[in-house]
Scaffold this motif. Structure first.
Motif, short mmCIF file in Angstrom:
data_model
loop_
_atom_site.label_atom_id
_atom_site.label_comp_id
_atom_site.label_asym_id
_atom_site.label_seq_id
_atom_site.Cartn_x
_atom_site.Cartn_y
_atom_site.Cartn_z
N ARG A 152 0.83 -1.22 0.00
CA ARG A 152 0.00 0.00 0.00
C ARG A 152 0.86 1.26 0.00
N GLU A 153 1.90 1.25 0.82
CA GLU A 153 2.78 2.42 0.91
C GLU A 153 3.51 2.65 -0.41
N MET A 182 -0.84 10.48 7.07
CA MET A 182 -0.16 9.65 8.06
C MET A 182 0.71 8.58 7.38
N CYS A 183 0.20 8.02 6.29
CA CYS A 183 0.98 7.02 5.54
C CYS A 183 2.24 7.66 4.97
N ARG A 185 3.84 10.16 6.19
CA ARG A 185 4.78 10.39 7.29
C ARG A 185 5.54 9.10 7.63
N THR A 186 4.81 7.97 7.61
CA THR A 186 5.46 6.68 7.86
C THR A 186 6.48 6.37 6.77
N ILE A 187 6.12 6.67 5.52
CA ILE A 187 7.03 6.45 4.39
C ILE A 187 8.31 7.27 4.57
N TYR A 188 8.17 8.54 4.96
CA TYR A 188 9.35 9.38 5.17
C TYR A 188 10.27 8.76 6.21
N ASN A 189 9.66 8.26 7.30
CA ASN A 189 10.46 7.66 8.37
C ASN A 189 11.20 6.41 7.89
N LYS A 190 10.50 5.57 7.14
CA LYS A 190 11.12 4.33 6.66
C LYS A 190 12.26 4.61 5.69
N LEU A 191 12.11 5.64 4.86
CA LEU A 191 13.13 5.95 3.86
C LEU A 191 14.15 6.97 4.37
N ASN A 192 13.93 7.46 5.60
CA ASN A 192 14.77 8.52 6.15
C ASN A 192 14.78 9.72 5.21
N ALA A 193 13.59 10.06 4.71
CA ALA A 193 13.45 11.14 3.74
C ALA A 193 12.98 12.43 4.42
N ARG A 194 13.40 13.56 3.86
CA ARG A 194 13.04 14.85 4.43
C ARG A 194 11.63 15.28 4.05
N ASN A 195 11.21 14.91 2.84
CA ASN A 195 9.91 15.37 2.34
C ASN A 195 9.45 14.46 1.21
N ARG A 196 8.35 14.84 0.58
CA ARG A 196 7.72 14.05 -0.49
C ARG A 196 8.67 13.83 -1.68
N ALA A 197 9.29 14.91 -2.13
CA ALA A 197 10.19 14.82 -3.29
C ALA A 197 11.41 13.94 -2.98
N HIS A 198 11.94 14.12 -1.77
CA HIS A 198 13.09 13.33 -1.37
C HIS A 198 12.74 11.84 -1.29
#
Length: 211
Positions: A152-153, A182-183, A185-198
């Motif tokens: 899903r993510e 919320m999803c 935000r979880t994706i950013y945490n898993k990828l250690n990403a700063r934002n959507r584009a990153h």
């Protein structure tokens, strides 16, 4: 509701030591507008009397709650304010479903007391709150392949990489926009990403998604 210089808070919890301790500790921070209840019936009655509270700290396991049904009842009753789950033992799925019902935050009972007043002010201002560690939990529960992203993510991230907004993605998946936020935000945490584009750049670079 109260004026802009103070906040009204309802602590709904059947553990009297918890309600008494928090009530005394938060009263000065919130302008003396802290009320308590210990079951669903008394919670709804307090909301009815007050009109609504800026924030309701809601224990999901107190008498009468009956899971998400009780959460929905409190959210609907306190529609002019925010409802925040307040529990020491609740699943991620339950929290996400509660957000879809209109809950504005989740505060575990292990949360540092020093941050609680700030969280309450944040919720009262219309923002949402969820502990960073709670979002990261998914990464700990899943295999390391694809950086821990589930199907899903990955689909959500692929849609984001194609330029779709959270609202558009939510409409496609028949969920609320809050759920997509919320999803993400979880994706950013898993990828250690700063934002959507990153996040999309990392996922494309690792071959997790293709656009």
């Amino acid at each position: 509701m109260t004026n802009q210089d103070s906040l009204s808070l309802l602590i709904a919890d059947d553990h009297h030591m918890v309600t008494e301790t928090l009530s005394v500790a938060l009263n000065s921070d919130l302008g003396g507008n802290v009320v308590t209840s210990n079951d669903l019936g008394s919670t709804l009655e307090q909301i009815r009397k007050a009109g609504s509270f800026d924030v309701v700290l809601l224990d999901v396991n107190m008498p009468g709650m009956d899971g998400l049904k009780g959460v929905r009842d409190v959210v609907e009753a306190n529609k002019s304010g925010g409802v925040t789950l307040f529990s020491g033992n609740v699943s991620r799925d339950f929290v996400w479903q509660a957000f879809e019902l209109g809950v504005k935050g989740y505060v575990p009972k292990s949360q540092s007391f020093r941050s609680l007043a700030s969280i309450i002010h944040l919720i009262a201002s219309g923002e949402q709150y969820i502990p960073m560690a709670f979002s990261r939990q998914a990464a700990d529960d899943e295999p390391d392949n694809a950086m821990g992203l589930n199907t899903r993510e990955k689909n959500i991230l692929k849609s984001a990489a194609c330029g779709k907004t959270n609202k558009e993605i939510a409409r496609e998946l028949s969920v609320s926009e809050v759920t997509i936020k919320m999803c993400m935000r979880t994706i950013y945490n898993k990828l250690n990403a700063r934002n959507r584009a990153h996040a999309t750049t990392i996922a494309i670079g690792l071959g997790i998604i293709e656009v």
